[in-house]
Design an enzyme around this catalytic site. Structure first.
Site, PDB file in Angstrom:
ATOM      1  N   ARG A 198       1.047  -1.084   0.137  1.00 21.07           N
ATOM      2  CA  ARG A 198      -0.116   0.216   0.061  1.00 21.07           C
ATOM      3  C   ARG A 198       0.836   1.064  -0.284  1.00 21.07           C
ATOM      4  O   ARG A 198       0.757   2.173  -0.507  1.00 21.07           O
ATOM      5  CB  ARG A 198      -1.325   0.303   1.428  1.00 21.07           C
ATOM      6  CG  ARG A 198      -2.195  -1.044   1.333  1.00 21.07           C
ATOM      7  CD  ARG A 198      -2.725  -1.191   2.243  1.00 21.07           C
ATOM      8  NE  ARG A 198      -2.252  -2.231   2.527  1.00 21.07           N
ATOM      9  CZ  ARG A 198      -1.816  -3.517   2.301  1.00 21.07           C
ATOM     10  NH1 ARG A 198      -3.060  -3.698   1.975  1.00 21.07           N
ATOM     11  NH2 ARG A 198      -1.441  -4.695   2.808  1.00 21.07           N
ATOM     12  N   THR A 199       2.008   1.117   1.095  1.00 19.07           N
ATOM     13  CA  THR A 199       2.698   2.708   1.328  1.00 19.07           C
ATOM     14  C   THR A 199       3.298   2.926  -0.139  1.00 19.07           C
ATOM     15  O   THR A 199       3.199   4.219  -0.980  1.00 19.07           O
ATOM     16  CB  THR A 199       3.291   2.145   2.375  1.00 19.07           C
ATOM     17  OG1 THR A 199       2.524   1.853   3.289  1.00 19.07           O
ATOM     18  CG2 THR A 199       4.173   3.974   2.451  1.00 19.07           C
ATOM     19  N   LYS A 217      27.998  -4.935  -3.807  1.00 14.67           N
ATOM     20  CA  LYS A 217      29.008  -4.506  -4.007  1.00 14.67           C
ATOM     21  C   LYS A 217      29.523  -3.885  -2.840  1.00 14.67           C
ATOM     22  O   LYS A 217      31.048  -3.562  -3.144  1.00 14.67           O
ATOM     23  CB  LYS A 217      29.351  -3.327  -5.454  1.00 14.67           C
ATOM     24  CG  LYS A 217      28.300  -4.067  -6.826  1.00 14.67           C
ATOM     25  CD  LYS A 217      29.371  -3.287  -7.834  1.00 14.67           C
ATOM     26  CE  LYS A 217      28.912  -3.873  -9.298  1.00 14.67           C
ATOM     27  NZ  LYS A 217      28.762  -2.319 -10.236  1.00 14.67           N
ATOM     28  N   ARG A 261      11.481   4.020   2.020  1.00 14.23           N
ATOM     29  CA  ARG A 261      11.478   3.041   3.611  1.00 14.23           C
ATOM     30  C   ARG A 261      12.794   2.268   4.539  1.00 14.23           C
ATOM     31  O   ARG A 261      13.348   1.801   3.067  1.00 14.23           O
ATOM     32  CB  ARG A 261      10.078   1.847   3.208  1.00 14.23           C
ATOM     33  CG  ARG A 261       9.747   0.133   4.265  1.00 14.23           C
ATOM     34  CD  ARG A 261       8.840   0.574   3.874  1.00 14.23           C
ATOM     35  NE  ARG A 261       7.715   0.901   4.501  1.00 14.23           N
ATOM     36  CZ  ARG A 261       6.293   0.196   4.512  1.00 14.23           C
ATOM     37  NH1 ARG A 261       5.842  -1.158   4.527  1.00 14.23           N
ATOM     38  NH2 ARG A 261       5.241   0.844   4.777  1.00 14.23           N
ATOM     39  N   HIS A 309       5.888   6.098  10.709  1.00 19.55           N
ATOM     40  CA  HIS A 309       5.762   5.985   9.877  1.00 19.55           C
ATOM     41  C   HIS A 309       4.319   7.227  10.185  1.00 19.55           C
ATOM     42  O   HIS A 309       3.330   7.222   9.435  1.00 19.55           O
ATOM     43  CB  HIS A 309       4.750   4.818   9.654  1.00 19.55           C
ATOM     44  CG  HIS A 309       3.920   4.384   8.702  1.00 19.55           C
ATOM     45  ND1 HIS A 309       4.218   4.656   6.900  1.00 19.55           N
ATOM     46  CD2 HIS A 309       3.685   2.464   7.983  1.00 19.55           C
ATOM     47  CE1 HIS A 309       3.875   4.075   6.622  1.00 19.55           C
ATOM     48  NE2 HIS A 309       3.961   3.016   6.797  1.00 19.55           N
TER      49      HIS A 309
HETATM   50  C1  NCD Z   1       2.201  -1.359   8.377  1.00 22.26           C
HETATM   51  C2  NCD Z   1       3.378  -0.768   7.803  1.00 22.26           C
HETATM   52  O1  NCD Z   1       4.190  -1.249   7.390  1.00 22.26           O
HETATM   53  O2  NCD Z   1       3.882  -0.079   9.380  1.00 22.26           O
HETATM   54  N1  NCD Z   1       1.922  -0.825   6.769  1.00 22.26           N
HETATM   55  C3  NCD Z   1       1.515  -0.151   5.976  1.00 22.26           C
HETATM   56  O3  NCD Z   1       2.101   1.090   5.986  1.00 22.26           O
HETATM   57  N2  NCD Z   1      -0.184  -0.010   6.195  1.00 22.26           N
HETATM   58  C4  NCD Z   1       1.665  -1.731   8.973  1.00 22.26           C
HETATM   59  C5  NCD Z   1       1.950  -3.206   9.366  1.00 22.26           C
HETATM   60  O4  NCD Z   1       2.960  -3.273   8.043  1.00 22.26           O
HETATM   61  O5  NCD Z   1       1.602  -4.650   9.801  1.00 22.26           O
END
Ligand code: NCD
Length: 361
Positions: free
Chosen positions: A89-90, A118, A139, A172
């Site tokens: 999703r993100t 490398k 991320r 997040h």
């Molecule tokens: C969350 C995350 O990655 O922290 N997911 C997300 O970004 N919607 C929650 C999770 O992974 O449980």
């Protein structure tokens, strides 16, 4: 020390010793968002601005001319999506948000395909990405790494903004923004977020979405939080101290069924067992922290059930068809609020608001 110093006026050693609260203002430039890294940098007025901008974007995008106008905003810019941890999703909502505002994007989703194999350091890898783009959305499994990247890129001749799309177990912020947008929309005819009770349920210790959202709720008047989890998975002391300092009331509980009728929003989360060293989560019985179909009758008629997703067994799929289940709406809201955030970072918010006003007349 002047705590609101910009990132290019502070050494990494001095910066890294600051608390999250002290770091937060360093990510803004003249009160505007430059980097988006921690929930603590979003004041209520910034949150309200982002939510109202997201609504403008959502409405403008309904027509072809509106979509064309939005795409013109950033057609001459590029973004890098660097996702060194799994994401559906993100990642997709950022990619979609970039498309909404015309921003071309490139991605690296697997560090094994980059020169890190490398022996290149993660810092050099990201610095390389930054040479080709105008925004980095990242991320990373290491908490605080996005901050390190932001500091590093602020100290180059061509500073590039960084958006944190999930860092380690700590933050997040953009998930928390979409959660706020969803709460705002859910309670838009019920007095808004002020005065509401939000119950967080599940793995609160390692759930970064909970940690970021709990802080954002301190920006609203009279909000109460419940933290409902087995003792091993309870929320961190550091967050509780921040809530105390902000004067937000909260309670810790092990009794989910007692909390359900009191909550305006129930924020369910998954057990984050990817952080286990020895499968220790398996030994914890979390079944009493599941939202089951029979719980629907205990929930307020105006209550909402949220989840950042992905879900496992913590919400029965039979709950999905209840109008109070808003987790699929959260997914869509993520795209709009992320588009609003990107527009704000590039200073296009004004033009979008003006266009919206003109169309409304
Ligand atoms: C969350 C995350 O990655 O922290 N997911 C997300 O970004 N919607 C929650 C999770 O992974 O449980």
């Amino acid at each position: 020390m002047n705590k609101t110093r910009a990132l290019d006026q502070i050494t990494w050693e001095n910066f890294s010793e600051l608390s999250t609260m002290e770091k937060a203002p360093c990510f803004l430039k003249e009160g505007r968002i430059f980097h988006a890294l921690v929930a603590q940098q979003f004041s209520r007025s910034l949150l309200e601005d982002l939510c109202s901008l997201a609504t403008c974007v959502r409405r403008i995008a309904k027509t072809r001319t509106g979509s064309r106008f939005l795409q013109e905003q950033l057609f001459d810019r590029r973004a890098m999506l660097y996702f060194a941890q799994p994401s559906s999703r993100t990642y997709l909502s950022f990619a979609a948000a970039c498309q909404v505002v015309g921003l071309d994007c490139m991605d690296v989703r697997d560090s094994s395909t980059s020169s890190e194999v490398k022996g290149e350091s993660s810092e050099d890898t990201v610095r390389t990405f930054s040479s080709y783009v105008d925004l980095i959305i990242m991320r990373h499994p290491e908490g605080g790494f996005a901050e390190r990247v932001a500091w590093m890129l602020s100290n180059t001749s061509r500073p590039v903004p960084v958006i944190n799309a999930g860092s380690g177990k700590d933050q997040h912020p953009t998930q928390a923004l979409l959660d706020i947008y969803t709460l705002e929309r859910s309670f838009e005819n019920g007095g808004g977020i002020d005065g509401k009770t939000v119950a967080f349920v599940g793995d609160l210790k390692r759930g970064r979405t909970v940690r970021s959202l709990a802080w954002l709720l301190t920006q609203y008047e009279g909000v109460k939080a419940w933290f409902v989890a087995p003792p091993e998975l309870q929320i961190g002391e550091d967050i509780l101290q921040q809530l105390d300092a902000a004067g937000m009331s909260y309670e810790i509980s092990f009794d989910f069924e007692k909390v359900i009728p009191q909550a305006d929003a129930i924020y369910m989360t998954r057990i984050q067992d990817e952080w286990d060293l020895n499968n220790e989560s398996r030994a914890i019985d979390t079944s009493m922290y599941h939202f089951k179909k029979e719980h629907l009758k205990m929930l307020k008629e105006t209550g909402v059930i949220m989840h950042p997703l992905p879900r496992r067994a913590e919400i029965d799929t039979a709950v999905d068809s209840d109008p109070r289940a808003v987790y699929w709406r959260q997914v869509r809201n993520g795209m709009w609020i992320r588009a609003a955030l990107i527009l704000s970072v590039f200073g296009c918010d004004r033009a979008v608001r003006d266009y919206y006003k003109e169309q409304e007349q």
